[in-house]
Design an enzyme around this catalytic site. Structure first.
Site, mmCIF file in Angstrom:
data_model
loop_
_atom_site.group_PDB
_atom_site.id
_atom_site.type_symbol
_atom_site.label_atom_id
_atom_site.label_comp_id
_atom_site.label_asym_id
_atom_site.label_seq_id
_atom_site.Cartn_x
_atom_site.Cartn_y
_atom_site.Cartn_z
ATOM 1 N N LYS A 23 3.749 8.500 9.394
ATOM 2 C CA LYS A 23 3.441 7.851 10.670
ATOM 3 C C LYS A 23 4.364 8.294 11.827
ATOM 4 O O LYS A 23 4.145 9.353 12.385
ATOM 5 C CB LYS A 23 3.375 6.331 10.486
ATOM 6 C CG LYS A 23 2.242 5.976 9.490
ATOM 7 C CD LYS A 23 1.845 4.528 9.437
ATOM 8 C CE LYS A 23 0.562 4.371 8.636
ATOM 9 N NZ LYS A 23 0.689 3.775 7.330
ATOM 10 N N ASP B 133 9.226 2.646 0.414
ATOM 11 C CA ASP B 133 8.141 3.318 1.120
ATOM 12 C C ASP B 133 8.257 2.899 2.582
ATOM 13 O O ASP B 133 7.828 1.816 2.969
ATOM 14 C CB ASP B 133 6.790 2.913 0.522
ATOM 15 C CG ASP B 133 5.615 3.537 1.287
ATOM 16 O OD1 ASP B 133 5.860 4.170 2.331
ATOM 17 O OD2 ASP B 133 4.471 3.369 0.831
ATOM 18 N N TYR C 120 0.846 -1.188 0.000
ATOM 19 C CA TYR C 120 0.000 0.000 0.000
ATOM 20 C C TYR C 120 0.883 1.240 0.000
ATOM 21 O O TYR C 120 1.801 1.356 0.819
ATOM 22 C CB TYR C 120 -0.890 -0.008 1.247
ATOM 23 C CG TYR C 120 -1.843 1.163 1.349
ATOM 24 C CD1 TYR C 120 -2.851 1.346 0.414
ATOM 25 C CD2 TYR C 120 -1.726 2.083 2.393
ATOM 26 C CE1 TYR C 120 -3.734 2.412 0.508
ATOM 27 C CE2 TYR C 120 -2.616 3.157 2.495
ATOM 28 C CZ TYR C 120 -3.614 3.318 1.560
ATOM 29 O OH TYR C 120 -4.489 4.372 1.656
HETATM 30 C C1 LIG Z 1 0.052 4.297 5.988
HETATM 31 C C2 LIG Z 1 0.860 4.089 4.774
HETATM 32 C C3 LIG Z 1 0.775 4.979 3.679
HETATM 33 C C4 LIG Z 1 -0.227 6.091 3.608
HETATM 34 O O1 LIG Z 1 -0.023 7.034 4.608
HETATM 35 P P1 LIG Z 1 -1.261 8.008 5.023
HETATM 36 O O2 LIG Z 1 -0.634 8.922 6.021
HETATM 37 O O3 LIG Z 1 -2.306 7.103 5.591
HETATM 38 O O4 LIG Z 1 -1.700 8.698 3.798
HETATM 39 C C5 LIG Z 1 1.640 4.777 2.620
HETATM 40 N N1 LIG Z 1 2.525 3.776 2.623
HETATM 41 C C6 LIG Z 1 2.641 2.905 3.654
HETATM 42 C C7 LIG Z 1 3.665 1.834 3.598
HETATM 43 C C8 LIG Z 1 1.794 3.028 4.752
HETATM 44 O O5 LIG Z 1 1.875 2.143 5.736
#
Ligand SMILES: *Cc1c(COP(=O)(O)O)cnc(C)c1O
Length: 434
Positions: free
Chosen positions: A274, A246, A151
């Site tokens: 995060k 990511d 994601y």
């Molecule tokens: C949570 C997450 C996102 C998206 O971040 P948001 O702050 O929810 O937009 C993108 N990549 C990874 C790996 C994530 O865990």
């Protein structure tokens, strides 16, 4: 705290959520919160502190969601809250440079091996969509490879075989995403280097780069097989493409310098979020100076944000990283989380449930499955009805787990051995009755 099923009351949660459903789609501000995949009512929170959350009915839970990752020091840590109170007095938003941005930027650059320059944004989604624009601008190529079950936020180009809520809800894709937007998004199974090589061969000089969660957390917890990250580093270099980690979830979570420090593989670009916001909305992308210099206003790649670099968000991030860089932090997370996951696997075995799981530092996952999980297809073989019953049973006994088999779990520095023991006691009771 350990609640018996018969005394578990969620009347107020039910009332509030019923009202919310009339006001907001699905009653939530983000899909997974609605408990759709595990069934039953979501719990409406009242407050959070340390390793615990309290709902509006007064139930207390040991929390393994940690607001989906940011609460790595424990919720509402005094070091963060006190700094926020002070920062608040200076105003909530500047829309102009502040020294706080320099401080957090320095901390991120010192910590994360690939990052020589950084740009702050407001979410992980924003970081990932911006990094894709930059990948394409730098290479002059339009295609990108992502992995099934990973994601990267909800931007159109990444809503192909995406994890997290998309996996949870079983949506193959999202309506409203034009084919033209995703036609340049190529996908491969996680941990499959041959599939990546094949994509590069089929699309010569067209692939800008490869983006991945170096440890997957949005299809459940799936670590990279030995050699996978190194293989990607080699293949991308061979083809003049960029490697992008990511690390929105893994950054400052599985090691202070993220997965790239943990596994010793340095990507060209990195996205963060995060943890670096310490519970306030922050994302960031950074990497090689020659690439980052292309971002406006130093270069032509446009990207901007009214609230980006917000002083409260920067403060929460700085204070969180100050706590995390103290010696022993990640050893503590590793120890507590190992104890939790090995306990859960033992109990599953004793009670006759096939399970597979693991952890790295403060990130863990447990699948109800007969088979090892190396990719999203494997993860999808797990017993979802069993997970739902497990989730509900744990909730009723005061343990708050992510309401989906396809989400990693998180511990924090506030989780004590006693919390873990209570969690395992609850798990034993629940698994015995599944
Ligand atoms: C949570 C997450 C996102 C998206 O971040 P948001 O702050 O929810 O937009 C993108 N990549 C990874 C790996 C994530 O865990």
């Amino acid at each position: 705290m350990t609640l018996l099923t018969s005394t578990f009351k969620t009347t107020k949660s039910e009332e509030i959520f019923a009202a919310a459903q009339k006001l907001m789609p699905g009653g939530v501000s983000s899909p997974v919160r609605a408990f759709k995949s595990v069934g039953g009512q979501p719990i409406v929170f009242d407050r959070v502190k340390g390793a615990y959350v309290w709902d509006v009915d007064g139930n207390q839970y040991i929390d393994y969601v940690g607001t989906w990752g940011p609460a790595i020091c424990g919720h509402a840590h005094p070091h963060v809250l006190n700094a926020l109170k002070e920062a608040l007095e200076k105003g909530t938003s500047f829309g102009a440079p502040s020294v706080l941005e320099n401080l957090l930027a320095e901390m991120v650059i010192d910590a994360v091996p690939s990052v020589e320059m950084v740009r702050f944004v407001n979410s992980g989604t924003e970081a990932c969509m911006s990094v894709l624009r930059l990948m394409r601008a730098f290479t002059g190529r339009e295609k990108v490879i992502k992995f099934e079950g990973c994601y990267h936020g909800h931007a159109d180009m990444f809503l192909v075989k995406a994890g997290s809520g998309v996996a949870t809800l079983g949506l193959p894709d999202s309506p409203g995403v034009p084919k033209s937007t995703t036609s340049d998004t190529l996908t491969a199974p996680f941990n499959d280097l041959e599939a990546v090589k094949a994509l590069f061969e089929q699309n010569p000089d067209q692939i800008a780069g490869v983006i991945l969660e170096p440890v997957v957390g949005n299809a459940g917890f799936i670590p990279p097989d030995g050699g996978f990250l190194a293989g990607l580093r080699e293949i991308t270099q061979e083809h003049g493409a960029l490697l992008v980690f990511d690390e929105v979830m893994t950054g400052f979570r599985i090691a202070y310098g993220g997965a790239q420090e943990k596994f010793g593989i340095t990507p060209d670009l990195t996205t963060l979020g995060k943890v670096i916001g310490g519970g306030l909305p922050v994302g960031a992308y950074g990497g090689r100076r020659d690439i980052m210099s292309m971002v406006a206003p130093s270069g032509p790649v446009y990207q901007a944000g009214t609230l980006s670099g917000n002083p409260l968000a920067m403060t929460a991030g700085i204070k969180t990283l100050e706590l995390l860089r103290q010696p022993g932090t990640y050893e503590q997370l590793e120890r507590v989380t190992k104890k939790l996951i090995s306990g859960l696997l033992d109990i599953a075995k004793e009670t006759g449930h096939a399970a597979y799981g693991g952890s790295i530092s403060g990130m863990f996952g447990l699948f109800f499955t007969e088979h090892p999980v190396h990719n999203y297809e494997d993860a999808k073989q797990s017993n979802l009805p069993k997970f739902s019953r497990f989730h509900r049973g744990m909730l009723e006994r005061g343990v708050y787990l992510a309401p989906s088999q396809f989400e990693a779990g998180f511990t924090s520095l506030a989780h004590t051995d006693e919390d873990i023991q209570k969690t395992l006691n609850a798990a034993r009771a629940v698994m015995s009755s599944l």
